[in-house]
Design an enzyme around this catalytic site. Structure first.
Site, PDB file in Angstrom:
ATOM      1  CG  HIS A  28      -0.196   0.429   2.727  1.00 21.81           C
ATOM      2  ND1 HIS A  28       0.054   1.575   3.128  1.00 21.81           N
ATOM      3  CD2 HIS A  28       0.194  -0.507   3.587  1.00 21.81           C
ATOM      4  CE1 HIS A  28       0.530   1.689   4.257  1.00 21.81           C
ATOM      5  NE2 HIS A  28       0.563   0.443   4.624  1.00 21.81           N
ATOM      6  CB  CYS A  29       1.197   4.284  -2.092  1.00 26.16           C
ATOM      7  SG  CYS A  29      -0.282   4.597  -2.763  1.00 26.16           S
ATOM      8  CG  MET A  30       1.263   8.523   0.942  1.00 28.20           C
ATOM      9  SD  MET A  30       1.302   8.702   2.636  1.00 28.20           S
ATOM     10  CE  MET A  30       0.265  10.122   3.035  1.00 28.20           C
ATOM     11  CB  THR A  31      -4.503   7.471  -1.324  1.00 30.22           C
ATOM     12  OG1 THR A  31      -3.972   7.167  -2.693  1.00 30.22           O
ATOM     13  CG2 THR A  31      -4.110   8.715  -0.730  1.00 30.22           C
ATOM     14  NE  ARG A  32      -3.385   5.731  -6.609  1.00 30.69           N
ATOM     15  CZ  ARG A  32      -3.204   6.040  -7.613  1.00 30.69           C
ATOM     16  NH1 ARG A  32      -2.603   4.973  -8.476  1.00 30.69           N
ATOM     17  NH2 ARG A  32      -3.178   7.287  -8.193  1.00 30.69           N
TER      18      ARG A  32
END
Length: 494
Positions: A28-32
């Site tokens: 995962h990244c910041m939003t996804r």
């Protein structure tokens, strides 16, 4: 209760992406939530988009489900746990599953790979993978730095100011080490060796070294030097693994990796990367002070297309370099105007399509995230599929960027102390010599300009007459007749 909600979200997503056996990796990244799939055809896109917690889906090298900041970090561990449970011996995988999945998904995967796996995109994605894990620390330290600036300017709590300064600056003073560690990890080397080589750049003792008639300074080259040094260390390590006998590998390989890469870093990379970093800072300062409104117009207008092409990832090291040099990146508030144009365009679409229930529902659910700078749901769910509204959203971003750029040209520069947030979420991270009130007012004015320009451009120029007819006719409300069984099932507006 929150844990139950996150687990319920993960449990709702899992069957819609083909179940545990269809997933090869999770990140995962910041939003996804980013998922690598065996068979893309097993994913139910429409059902995923209909989930209340899902803000949108994006297809790239991985299948990406937009959950928003904060939520994604809580849902991902629950999702990982459910995938592991589903792969337990109690529910063994069918032996032929891999072959069947390969056959059914081969054509789709080849098409996706051809579209998204160009050498430039892959390289930029790997560079982004080096910096994205650092964003939470950049955000936290950036907000603390902003709070410390307020206390310093107001004279409040003077005893606390030095402590907050240390907390905010500690990470930034050693960011080169983290960049080196992540670079080696991303490119297949031993992470700690990448960090060890990058640590040379920030070691105070380099001030005693004279390289080609010039004294080095701690931090010279910054994150760019750390990136290059660790990348070099990965290749030196690979050569050593290939030629050094196994009996002495544990002693010789780390030694040669750090020694060779360290010497090249001291007597070459620090100077070269320092010159590049200085040039980047000077170019950005000159661009905004001389180009002003025009520079802001170009940057704000082109950012959404850069996102579409994946080229925006190249800006992450530039932002980080500017933060290292000046304490903030002046580019980010201008680029954030692209999100404002997107929000304005979405509002215009909502107004122009009063009978298109599907699009209006998507817009209403995605707008809160859009105001906070999470633009993917509006981009992929609204403006990009429609075509023209994507272009008019860029017009809104250009107008907002020109507004902010103009004030840079007038001698009121400011920037963001961290990267990651955008939209309204960027307010706590604004910093500049003109003072907090001025910075907030200019940024707010830019957002408002982006909203209004994006709305006006989309409302008046975002649709042809035929588009309006078709999009409004597709979901025209039923005539006022006696209710039927099908009419009773018509979903209500939300």
């Amino acid at each position: 209760m929150s844990t139950d909600k996150n687990r319920a979200t993960a449990a709702a997503i899992l069957p819609l992406v083909g179940g545990p056996d269809n997933i090869s990796s999770i990140a995962h990244c910041m939003t996804r939530l980013r998922i690598a799939l065996h068979d893309r055809s097993l994913v139910d896109d429409e059902a995923l988009r209909a989930l209340p917690a899902v803000l949108g889906v994006v297809e790239d090298e991985t299948y990406q489900i937009v959950l928003g900041p904060g939520t994604v970090a809580r849902v991902t561990p629950e999702f990982e746990a459910l995938v592991e449970e589903g792969r337990s011996p109690r529910t063994p995988r069918t032996p032929v599953t891999a072959e069947e999945l390969a056959d059914r998904g081969a054509a789709l995967k080849q098409e996706q790979k051809a579209r998204n796996s160009t050498p430039v995109k892959l390289f930029l994605r790997r560079i982004a993978n080096v910096f994205v894990p650092l964003i939470p620390a950049l955000i936290g330290c950036g907000i603390i730095a902003g709070l410390n600036g307020v206390l310093l300017n107001t004279g409040w709590l003077p005893a606390v100011v030095p402590a907050l300064a240390a907390i905010a600056s500690g990470f930034m003073s050693l960011i080169a080490v983290f960049v080196g560690y992540n670079t080696a990890k991303e490119f297949g080397g031993t992470p700690v060796l990448g960090g060890a080589v990058a640590a040379i750049i920030v070691f105070p003792g380099v001030a005693k070294i004279d390289a080609f008639g010039q004294h080095l300074s701690p931090g010279q080259g910054g994150v760019l030097g750390a990136l290059a040094a660790a990348f070099l260390a990965v290749h030196v390590e690979r050569l050593c693994r290939r030629w050094v006998p196994e009996t002495v590998d544990a002693l010789v390989t780390p030694t040669l990796t750090v020694l060779v890469s360290g010497l090249v870093t001291i007597y070459g990379l620090m100077f070269l990367a320092g010159e590049v970093a200085t040039a980047i800072g000077s170019a950005a300062t000159w661009l905004l002070s001389a180009g002003g409104a025009f520079a802001g117009l170009v940057l704000g207008g082109l950012f959404l297309p850069l996102v579409m092409l994946g080229l925006h990832q190249a800006l992450i090291p530039i932002h980080t370099t500017l933060i290292e040099q000046t304490g903030h990146t002046a580019l980010l508030p201008i680029l954030a105007m692209a999100g404002a144009g997107q929000v304005g365009a979405a509002l215009a679409v909502y107004c122009r399509l009063p009978r298109n229930r599907s699009l209006r529902t998507t817009i209403k659910s995605a707008l809160p995230a859009g105001f906070l700078g999470v633009g993917e749901p509006l981009i992929y769910g609204v403006s990009l599929p429609l075509g023209r509204p994507f272009v008019t959203a860029c017009v809104g971003g250009a107008a907002g960027g020109a507004f902010v750029g103009l004030f840079n040209q007038l001698g009121l520069p400011f920037g963001a102390t961290a990267i990651g947030p955008s939209g309204w979420a960027l307010f706590p991270l604004l910093d500049g010599p003109s003072g907090l009130g001025t910075n907030l007012a200019i940024y707010a004015g830019g957002l408002l300009t982006g909203y209004l320009a994006g709305f006006a451009a989309t409302y008046f120029f975002g649709f042809t007459r035929q588009m309006l007819t078709e999009l409004n006719a597709d979901q025209e409300p039923p005539a006022a007749t006696a209710p039927t069984a099908d009419a009773d099932k018509e979903p209500a507006m939300t």
